[in-house]
Design an enzyme around this catalytic site. Sequence first.
Site, short mmCIF file in Angstrom:
data_model
loop_
_atom_site.label_atom_id
_atom_site.label_comp_id
_atom_site.label_asym_id
_atom_site.label_seq_id
_atom_site.Cartn_x
_atom_site.Cartn_y
_atom_site.Cartn_z
N GLU A 340 0.80 -1.22 0.00
CA GLU A 340 0.00 0.00 0.00
C GLU A 340 0.84 1.28 0.00
O GLU A 340 0.54 2.22 0.72
CB GLU A 340 -0.93 0.01 1.23
CG GLU A 340 -1.93 -1.12 1.21
CD GLU A 340 -2.76 -1.22 2.47
OE1 GLU A 340 -3.94 -1.53 2.35
OE2 GLU A 340 -2.23 -0.97 3.57
C1 TNX Z 1 -4.29 -4.22 4.77
S1 TNX Z 1 -2.37 -6.35 4.50
C2 TNX Z 1 -3.04 -3.84 5.23
C3 TNX Z 1 -2.92 -3.38 6.61
C4 TNX Z 1 -4.24 -3.31 7.32
C5 TNX Z 1 -5.06 -4.51 6.96
C6 TNX Z 1 -6.35 -4.60 7.70
C7 TNX Z 1 -1.45 -5.27 4.28
C8 TNX Z 1 -0.19 -5.70 3.79
N1 TNX Z 1 -1.86 -4.02 4.55
O1 TNX Z 1 -2.29 -2.12 6.64
O2 TNX Z 1 -4.00 -3.30 8.68
O3 TNX Z 1 -5.30 -4.49 5.59
O4 TNX Z 1 -6.99 -5.80 7.43
#
Ligand code: TNX
Length: 534
Positions: A340
Site C-alpha cells: 500500500e
Molecule cells: C491491509 S495487508 C493492510 C494493513 C491493514 C489490513 C487490515 C497489508 C499488507 N496491509 O495495513 O492493517 O489491511 O486488514
Amino acid sequence: MRRDHSTTPRTPRILGALLLVAAAGVFTLGSAPAAEAAAPTPLNRVIPAPASVQSGGAPYRITWATGVRVDDSAEVRRIGTYLAGILRPSTGYRLPVATGGGARGIQLHLAQGDFGAEGYRLHSGPAGVTITASAPAGLFHGVQTLRQLLPAAVEKKTVQPGPWLIAGGTIEDRPRYSYRGAMLDVSRHFFTVAQVKRYIDQLALYKINELHLHLSDDQGWRIAIDSWPRLATYGGSTEVGGGKGGYFTKAQYREIVDYAASRYLEVVPEIDMPGHTNAALASYAELNCDGVAPPLYTGTQVGFSSLCVPKQVTYDFVDDVIRELAAITPGRYLHIGGDEAHSTSHADYVKFMDRVQPIVAEYGKTVIGWHQITGAHPAKGALAQYWGVDGTSAAEKAQVAQAAQNGTGLILSPADRLYLDMKYTSSTKLGTKWAGYVEVQRSYDWNPGAYLPGAPASSVRGVEAPLWSETLKTSADIEYMAFPRLPGAAELAWSPASTHDWNAYKVRLAAQAPRWDALGIGYYRSPQVPWPKS
Ligand code: TNX
C-alpha cells in the site's frame, strides 16, 4: 496434598481412598460404567492432522510412577521439563525428568531417521509413550501432539481427577510446509511482552513456527533503535484511538525472541516501508521530502505516508534500522513491508526496493515483502507474502505468479481466508470487513498448493495468518479473532493435502473447545462447528 490415582497403592489408607474414588466412577481403568468418559482421545483427533496414524493396542496411562526420560542433552532435557511443567499442576504427579531410556514413562529421544527438521514419531503403548525425532523441534512438536491426546483438563492449573490415558498406536508426522506463520500487528495497538508470550504459547500448541511481528506503521513505531531514538520514544507514544502506545526495548525484544525460540518459533520482524511510515516521519523531520514532520496519527486510513525516496538520509536511516534490528534478530528473515505505498510513485517504489533489499542482504538476512514487491525486482531468495483476495485482478495475480516462476518463494496469506482480523459475520463486533466476512469453513477450506493460478506448487513455502490490530486492544480480543480460525491455518500449513476434509476437521476443531476453556482462551462459537455443550 498430592492427588494419587495410581494403580499401585502404597498404604492401605490410600487403597481405601482409591476404592472410594473407583466406586464413584472417576477411577476407570477396567471399571465399566465410566469407561466411556475415560476413553482416550483417538490418535487422529489432533490439530494439525498428523501425516499418518496407526491406532491399536492398549493405551498408556500417566500415573504417580510416570517419569519423563530424556536424552543426555540440555535441549532435550529442557523440552522434557517444559512437558513436565504442563503435566504436573493438573495431574498432581511428580513427573521427574531424568536421563536414560528404556524404563516406563514418557520418553523424548533424538535418533537418526526420516523425520526431517521438524517431524517426529509418537508411539504409545501400555509401557509408555516414546517421542522420537532427529531434531529438538520435532520432539517439541511431538509434545504438542501428546498434549492434545490427553484430556483437556490436563491444561488446568489445579489438580484434576484424570485418568490420564493416551491411546495406543503410532503417529508419524512431519510438516507439509516449512513456513507456518502467524503475524501480530503491535503497531496499530501495542501489546506487551506478556501478551506476545501468551500468543506464542497458543501458536506453539498448533505447531506454528514463525512469529511475524509488524513492528512499525503509521500509528506507532514499536522497537527501540539506538541511532534514531525518537522513533520509539515519540513515534511509539500513541496508537489507534489515541492510547499511549508503547515500544519494546531491545532487551524486551530479545526476551520475545528467546521465548519464541524456546517454543521453536522464529521471529520475523517487519519494518514496513516506504509507505506505512507516518510514525517515523513524525519523529524525524529530515525524513520528509519537504523537511516538515507531520503530526502523529491515530486513525485507521492507509496509504498516505511515504519515506522520501530521492533523499540520501532515507537510506542512512534504513541502513541503521536494519543493522540494529538484524543484530538482535537470530532468525533468517527481515520483512520490509512494501504494501500500500500509494503515496510513492511506481518508479520511486522500484528505486527504493532496489536500494533497500541489498541492505537486508548486507546484514545477513533474507528479504520478505508483501506481494507488491513482485512489482519491483525481488532479490534472489526473497519471499513474497501474498495477501490478495478472490477478487484481486488477474493482472496482479499474474505478476505474483510470474515472480514465483522466476524463483520468488511465496507465503500465502489470502486476506479473505487467513486475515484473522476479518469479521466472521456481520454481527462480529471486532475486526474489519474489507476482504469480506470470513467464517471458519471459508478460512479452512482451500488448498495452498493449488491456490494462485500459474504459481508452481514448489514456490509455495507456506502460509501465514496475519492479525491486524486496528480494532483489537486486549489478549481477549486477539483470542476471539484467532480462535477458532488459527488452528485451521496451522493445519493448512502442516498437514498433508490428503488429510484435508472440512467435515472431519470440524469435529476435531470442536474437540479443542474444552482445551481452550481450560487455558482461558475465549473463542467465537461458530454455528458451523459442532461444539460440545458448554
Ligand atoms: C491491509 S495487508 C493492510 C494493513 C491493514 C489490513 C487490515 C497489508 C499488507 N496491509 O495495513 O492493517 O489491511 O486488514
